[in-house]
Design an enzyme around this catalytic site. Sequence first.
Site, short mmCIF file in Angstrom:
data_model
loop_
_atom_site.label_atom_id
_atom_site.label_comp_id
_atom_site.label_asym_id
_atom_site.label_seq_id
_atom_site.Cartn_x
_atom_site.Cartn_y
_atom_site.Cartn_z
N CYS A 187 0.85 -1.19 0.00
CA CYS A 187 0.00 0.00 0.00
C CYS A 187 0.89 1.24 0.00
CB CYS A 187 -0.94 0.10 1.20
SG CYS A 187 -2.02 -1.30 1.39
N ARG A 207 3.28 -0.12 -5.16
CA ARG A 207 3.12 -0.69 -3.82
C ARG A 207 1.78 -1.40 -3.67
NH1 ARG A 207 6.78 1.50 -0.38
NH2 ARG A 207 5.57 0.80 1.39
N TRP A 217 -3.08 -2.54 -1.56
CA TRP A 217 -2.85 -3.96 -1.83
C TRP A 217 -3.54 -4.69 -0.70
CZ3 TRP A 217 -0.56 -8.24 0.49
CH2 TRP A 217 -0.28 -9.32 -0.36
N ASN A 249 -0.65 1.96 5.84
CA ASN A 249 0.14 0.92 5.16
C ASN A 249 0.68 0.00 6.24
OD1 ASN A 249 3.54 1.01 3.95
ND2 ASN A 249 2.06 -0.59 3.70
N GLY A 250 0.34 -1.28 6.15
CA GLY A 250 0.83 -2.23 7.16
C GLY A 250 -0.28 -3.17 7.57
N GLU A 276 15.36 -17.66 -11.25
CA GLU A 276 14.99 -16.27 -11.53
C GLU A 276 14.22 -16.17 -12.85
OE1 GLU A 276 14.60 -13.73 -10.00
OE2 GLU A 276 14.62 -12.10 -11.43
N LYS A 279 10.42 -14.76 -13.18
CA LYS A 279 10.07 -13.66 -14.09
C LYS A 279 8.88 -14.05 -14.94
CE LYS A 279 11.48 -11.11 -12.74
NZ LYS A 279 12.26 -10.93 -11.58
N GLU A 339 5.47 -14.55 -12.85
CA GLU A 339 4.84 -13.40 -12.21
C GLU A 339 4.22 -12.42 -13.20
OE1 GLU A 339 7.37 -10.89 -9.74
OE2 GLU A 339 9.04 -11.16 -11.09
N HIS A 399 14.67 -37.33 -10.37
CA HIS A 399 14.22 -37.88 -9.08
C HIS A 399 12.74 -37.61 -8.83
CE1 HIS A 399 18.26 -39.07 -8.10
NE2 HIS A 399 18.69 -37.87 -8.47
N LYS A 458 5.17 -4.08 -5.59
CA LYS A 458 6.61 -3.95 -5.70
C LYS A 458 7.31 -4.12 -4.36
CE LYS A 458 10.43 -2.89 -7.87
NZ LYS A 458 11.01 -4.03 -8.63
#
Length: 609
Positions: A2, A27, A74, A100-101, A482, A486, A489, A505, A604
């Site tokens: 947020c 955010r 968010w 925010n939190g 990575e 990418k 997401e 395996h 982000k």
Amino acid sequence: MCGIVGYIGSDNASDIIIDGLKKLEYRGYDSAGIALQKNGQILVHKYKGRIANLEAAIEGKDLYSHCGIGHTRWATHGAPSDVNSHPHTNGDGSIAVVHNGIIENYTELKEWLIAEHGVEFRSETDTEVIAHLVGLYYDGDLMDAVYKAAEKMRGAYAIGAICNKEPDKMVAVRKDSPLVVGLGEGCNFIASDIPALLRYVRKIYLIENNETVVLTKDEVKIYNADRKEVHRDVFHVTWDADAAEKEGYDHFMIKEIHEQPKGLYETLHRRLLEDDSIKLDGITITKEEIENLDKVYIVACGTAYHAGLIGKFAIERFARIPVEVEVASEFRYREPLINEKSLFIAISQSGETSDTLAALREAKSKGARVLSVVNVVGSSVARESDDVFYTWAGPEIAVASTKAYTTQLMCMYLIALHMAKEKGVMSQEEYLGYIRDLKEIPEKLKKILRSEKAIHEMAKDLYKTEQVFFIGRGNDSAVSYEGSLKLKEISYINSFAIAAGELKHGTIALIEKDTLVISLAAQDHLFEKMLSNIQEVKARGAYVVGLAKEGNTEIEKQADRVIYIPECRDELTPLLSVVPLQLLAYYIAKLRGCDIDKPKNLAKSVTVE
Ligand code: M6R
């Protein structure tokens, strides 16, 4: 997550706040809202969806106001909806807050407010509890009410609050969520992050944990938890506001992919002296302390964790010190055996990731020295570390991290080489060889970027796939994690990365006709092993895209398609091999019509657990 923004001054608050919120959309972006002081009332407008929805909804309305707060969300508590959007108000609408939190004891507080004070809740959020608490304690002094409310709350918060009875004041408080104050001429601001304010101010106060700020248009006062006023030095922002614009690129992600040669150049050359020795600015750990290290812990989340995996390879290989790499959300709760003979390295682009910050505090409490590799100057991780080594990537806006990752790799190589030199386990000749090769990386990366069109063409053949496996060995295995992250997401393709030798395996059971397998074979010493792994998946019908160094053309006999990277020593290939994977993810997501810079469910900066 947020983002919050607040403005108090003489200009139109709603324009300034909405402009600032747009810079904070990274955010969170599932809803947005604004609360404004107007004619002795608090006007609230808040809507599900992007900030553009809020803008469209208030267009043409007379909302002129000199003071207000805004929020981009968010969701943590309660699905994205108009009613769950911030700001939230108390019962009579005289007080509005943005947050925010996460308020961890909100259920308990909510039950208490309902049972003891007859409060009626409208939303499912934890934040509404804050609005009612501030309202309950309000007795003519907003600061006092915010203090009393904060005493009741557990969890993380950056809160902005306004009250219609004090139209010329704004109060903000912070605990474990970021908060900055912008200092203007006849106006002042609050925000979750500096980019929200760059168009208006360059002078910033970085607010510390448990501090409360009282703002009028002409004055900013900061108080500690004991309500004592504290002095804060002004932080002067020197970076360029344009760095946070797209500059003609379709998306921030592709712009940031293209900024990697520059970021790597800066990150390296700012630390190199004329004789090619490394000067690690911001790092004061001594030769003796390095010699006495028992162990290094590298802790981070997501992409930064993947950079940590390469950091382990580098430190163990160059400096011969054992390294453990762990995701921060696990490290913080497993009572790690870290002690004063350990070095804890936190890697974070934002420097505000909640889990990374908590892990750092855990390591500090056990006596470990803390070194951080951070992109955002003055962020919480940077401020709480003993040593800070900045990545010079510039602002990274796209949710999918690209240039932060490669500059983090560069930092890890430099730290590893420095440690090796200090420990006396690397000859000057070998050291200079690595530096020479690192210096060549930006040009080699430009060469890869020039082949962008070919990757775009390849994406056209691959974008309809619904499942991808990434495989590799050693460094390549870390890079494949990575590459896979990418892709998943931003394109929402079900993507999975696994060490190539581990495939047989169990996971190989999932390989069937036309399954897409992206096989990283960028290291000479593991090349033949990788050719065997490619054969194994080919034998089960897989469609293989291979990645190898120029000259290793043998791979063309096994793979269906091949991506080449320029010649480079094995240890440094991750700096190059990740880039075609970033491009491939980008073009696949673009062809699938995805919202690349703002993927669903993500943000982000992950400032909640
Ligand atoms: O700001 P940080 O580097 O601490 O963020 C860590 C992760 O949240 C971040 O890398 C995330 O995984 C990115 N979306 C990856 O592209």
